[in-house]
Design a protein around this motif. Sequence first.
Motif, PDB file in Angstrom:
ATOM      1  N   ASN A 119       0.819  -1.210   0.000  1.00  0.00           N
ATOM      2  CA  ASN A 119       0.000   0.000   0.000  1.00  0.00           C
ATOM      3  C   ASN A 119       0.856   1.264   0.000  1.00  0.00           C
ATOM      4  O   ASN A 119       0.547   2.247  -0.676  1.00  0.00           O
ATOM      5  CB  ASN A 119      -0.930   0.011   1.228  1.00  0.00           C
ATOM      6  N   GLN A 120       1.953   1.220   0.774  1.00  0.00           N
ATOM      7  CA  GLN A 120       2.853   2.362   0.826  1.00  0.00           C
ATOM      8  C   GLN A 120       3.543   2.567  -0.513  1.00  0.00           C
ATOM      9  O   GLN A 120       3.727   3.702  -0.971  1.00  0.00           O
ATOM     10  CB  GLN A 120       3.902   2.159   1.940  1.00  0.00           C
ATOM     11  N   THR A 121       3.911   1.444  -1.169  1.00  0.00           N
ATOM     12  CA  THR A 121       4.550   1.528  -2.490  1.00  0.00           C
ATOM     13  C   THR A 121       3.611   2.177  -3.503  1.00  0.00           C
ATOM     14  O   THR A 121       4.018   3.046  -4.283  1.00  0.00           O
ATOM     15  CB  THR A 121       4.942   0.125  -2.977  1.00  0.00           C
ATOM     16  N   LYS A 122       2.342   1.761  -3.486  1.00  0.00           N
ATOM     17  CA  LYS A 122       1.356   2.335  -4.413  1.00  0.00           C
ATOM     18  C   LYS A 122       1.147   3.823  -4.127  1.00  0.00           C
ATOM     19  O   LYS A 122       1.020   4.635  -5.050  1.00  0.00           O
ATOM     20  CB  LYS A 122       0.031   1.585  -4.295  1.00  0.00           C
ATOM     21  N   LYS A 123       1.116   4.150  -2.836  1.00  0.00           N
ATOM     22  CA  LYS A 123       0.914   5.545  -2.455  1.00  0.00           C
ATOM     23  C   LYS A 123       2.058   6.422  -2.971  1.00  0.00           C
ATOM     24  O   LYS A 123       1.826   7.485  -3.566  1.00  0.00           O
ATOM     25  CB  LYS A 123       0.827   5.651  -0.934  1.00  0.00           C
ATOM     26  N   ILE A 124       3.292   5.956  -2.765  1.00  0.00           N
ATOM     27  CA  ILE A 124       4.463   6.733  -3.188  1.00  0.00           C
ATOM     28  C   ILE A 124       4.524   6.846  -4.708  1.00  0.00           C
ATOM     29  O   ILE A 124       4.808   7.914  -5.258  1.00  0.00           O
ATOM     30  CB  ILE A 124       5.751   6.093  -2.639  1.00  0.00           C
ATOM     31  N   THR A 125       4.240   5.741  -5.398  1.00  0.00           N
ATOM     32  CA  THR A 125       4.245   5.757  -6.868  1.00  0.00           C
ATOM     33  C   THR A 125       3.208   6.739  -7.404  1.00  0.00           C
ATOM     34  O   THR A 125       3.470   7.499  -8.340  1.00  0.00           O
ATOM     35  CB  THR A 125       3.978   4.349  -7.425  1.00  0.00           C
ATOM     36  N   GLY A 126       2.024   6.740  -6.787  1.00  0.00           N
ATOM     37  CA  GLY A 126       0.972   7.661  -7.206  1.00  0.00           C
ATOM     38  C   GLY A 126       1.351   9.111  -6.962  1.00  0.00           C
ATOM     39  O   GLY A 126       1.124   9.985  -7.811  1.00  0.00           O
ATOM     40  N   GLU A 151      11.861   8.237   6.776  1.00  0.00           N
ATOM     41  CA  GLU A 151      11.360   7.064   6.042  1.00  0.00           C
ATOM     42  C   GLU A 151      12.287   6.784   4.859  1.00  0.00           C
ATOM     43  O   GLU A 151      11.997   7.123   3.709  1.00  0.00           O
ATOM     44  CB  GLU A 151       9.920   7.295   5.587  1.00  0.00           C
ATOM     45  N   ILE A 152      13.413   6.152   5.141  1.00  0.00           N
ATOM     46  CA  ILE A 152      14.482   5.973   4.155  1.00  0.00           C
ATOM     47  C   ILE A 152      14.066   5.044   3.013  1.00  0.00           C
ATOM     48  O   ILE A 152      14.462   5.273   1.855  1.00  0.00           O
ATOM     49  CB  ILE A 152      15.756   5.439   4.843  1.00  0.00           C
ATOM     50  N   GLN A 153      13.287   4.010   3.294  1.00  0.00           N
ATOM     51  CA  GLN A 153      12.850   3.102   2.221  1.00  0.00           C
ATOM     52  C   GLN A 153      11.995   3.836   1.196  1.00  0.00           C
ATOM     53  O   GLN A 153      12.077   3.580  -0.011  1.00  0.00           O
ATOM     54  CB  GLN A 153      12.091   1.912   2.812  1.00  0.00           C
ATOM     55  N   SER A 154      11.169   4.751   1.675  1.00  0.00           N
ATOM     56  CA  SER A 154      10.350   5.552   0.758  1.00  0.00           C
ATOM     57  C   SER A 154      11.229   6.456  -0.099  1.00  0.00           C
ATOM     58  O   SER A 154      10.978   6.646  -1.295  1.00  0.00           O
ATOM     59  CB  SER A 154       9.353   6.404   1.547  1.00  0.00           C
ATOM     60  N   VAL A 155      12.283   6.988   0.510  1.00  0.00           N
ATOM     61  CA  VAL A 155      13.227   7.841  -0.211  1.00  0.00           C
ATOM     62  C   VAL A 155      13.928   7.050  -1.321  1.00  0.00           C
ATOM     63  O   VAL A 155      14.072   7.520  -2.452  1.00  0.00           O
ATOM     64  CB  VAL A 155      14.264   8.438   0.766  1.00  0.00           C
ATOM     65  N   LYS A 156      14.359   5.835  -1.005  1.00  0.00           N
ATOM     66  CA  LYS A 156      15.020   4.985  -2.005  1.00  0.00           C
ATOM     67  C   LYS A 156      14.067   4.631  -3.142  1.00  0.00           C
ATOM     68  O   LYS A 156      14.462   4.571  -4.311  1.00  0.00           O
ATOM     69  CB  LYS A 156      15.541   3.712  -1.336  1.00  0.00           C
ATOM     70  N   ARG A 165      26.981   5.466  -2.229  1.00  0.00           N
ATOM     71  CA  ARG A 165      27.491   5.718  -0.871  1.00  0.00           C
ATOM     72  C   ARG A 165      26.399   6.266   0.030  1.00  0.00           C
ATOM     73  O   ARG A 165      26.321   5.924   1.218  1.00  0.00           O
ATOM     74  CB  ARG A 165      28.644   6.710  -0.931  1.00  0.00           C
ATOM     75  N   GLN A 166      25.526   7.089  -0.517  1.00  0.00           N
ATOM     76  CA  GLN A 166      24.506   7.732   0.306  1.00  0.00           C
ATOM     77  C   GLN A 166      23.359   6.804   0.666  1.00  0.00           C
ATOM     78  O   GLN A 166      22.761   6.928   1.738  1.00  0.00           O
ATOM     79  CB  GLN A 166      23.957   8.975  -0.399  1.00  0.00           C
ATOM     80  N   ILE A 167      23.007   5.870  -0.246  1.00  0.00           N
ATOM     81  CA  ILE A 167      21.836   5.019  -0.011  1.00  0.00           C
ATOM     82  C   ILE A 167      22.191   3.622   0.453  1.00  0.00           C
ATOM     83  O   ILE A 167      21.327   2.793   0.668  1.00  0.00           O
ATOM     84  CB  ILE A 167      20.959   4.920  -1.289  1.00  0.00           C
ATOM     85  N   ALA A 168      23.501   3.331   0.593  1.00  0.00           N
ATOM     86  CA  ALA A 168      23.926   1.987   1.024  1.00  0.00           C
ATOM     87  C   ALA A 168      23.421   1.680   2.441  1.00  0.00           C
ATOM     88  O   ALA A 168      23.356   2.549   3.283  1.00  0.00           O
ATOM     89  CB  ALA A 168      25.440   1.904   0.969  1.00  0.00           C
TER      90      ALA A 168
END
Length: 436
Positions: free
Chosen positions: A4-11, A302-307, A433-436
């Motif tokens: 659901n979070q993935t769909k929200k971010i994509t939208g 929310e780093i996963q959302s940023v990636k 380096r930044q997202i590792a």
Amino acid sequence: MKQNQTKKITGQFAGYVSQNILGMLGISCYIIVDTFFISKVAGSNGITVLNLVLPVFNLIFAIGSMIGVGSAICFELLRARKDERAEKYFANAVCWVCIISLFFVAAGIWAPDVILKIMGADSTIVELGVPYARIFLLFTPFFMLNYVISSFVRNDNAPSLAMTATVAGSLSNIVFDYIFMFPMGMGLAGASLATAASPVISIIICSLHFWNKNNTIRFVMKRPSVKMLVEACKLGISAFIGELSSGVTTTVFNFLILGLAGNIGVAAYGVIANFALIAVSIFNGVSQGAQPLISKYYGKGEIQSVKKLLGLGIKTALVLAILIYAGVFFYTEPLVSLFNSEQSAILAEYAKTGMRLYFIGFFFAGFNIVGTGFLSATDHPAAAFAASILRGVAAILICSVVLSYLFGMTGVWLAFVTAELITAVVTGIMLLRQIA
């Protein structure tokens, strides 16, 4: 990350980016229309004027973008952390662009001819270009303010209004271009006046947001803060270099091409540069459209959302690069002929070869623009600055001088490709380096 979070971010990404691309396309399209009308009124000399003053345009846009985008990022990051300092950045940005723009206004009043000569214009081009340069320099405050206001409105959850304002400004420019240049017979001065009207209309429309009940932007009037300006500029540096790089590239190429092929070569590059502006605007649309979302989620931790947003940005840039290059490759001749009103065979040959080589660079430029924008939006100003300065200044200067010496005009076109490729490697390493 949950589905659901993935769909929200994509939208959210699709909404913000698509609207911002449309807005940025509006800006670039009025430059194309300017070039088209100018080619009809003043031929290749008119295009040469436009291409010689284009770097000054880029500098104005770059400063406005750096302060506007950087201040809006500070506003978004601090607001996400519920820091009351957020509300101070809007007024500070407005004050500083007004102060800085005065230098350009002074140049417009007293030295437009000097500006043209510095950019490489001969006496014929200076005489033709002074009215054009004077008018747009006098309207510098509006060009810069437009970047500030639209950036804050976009970050204050109103990307649709920001896009509408930009498109409306661009459409008005097209209409005024025709009216001023043809029925009114104002020539290049009319083209410049039409361009100057565009940010005024955009600002008026964007300002409607300040009367909206959902507006959270406050004009907290205090003495302009140098410290806040520096903080904003650190985060807006990629936007600055992104805009300025076009000006640096244009300036360097103009001088090299003047030595290799004269005014007709610069006119041919003017055709390429105008279409390149559209491509850059599209990728800037992706980068700046994603910026409010990246800053918001980064501010919340929310780093996963940023990636996820970075991945969407890079994929979008690649798809757009493929579509842009396909359009340029298969429609090179009709695109060039739009601006070749004198039917010059030399101009057509230079521009045709140049477009097909030059635009290969956008496979890497799209990645670089999105990548440096991501670094700024996630509060990594040093990395963003290093990647931006490599792309916008160092790599293009070295590659253009070396390759033009070795391969002439072909080397000039390939310099952009080589510089973007080198930058893409460096930017990729910094992102890992930044997202590792």
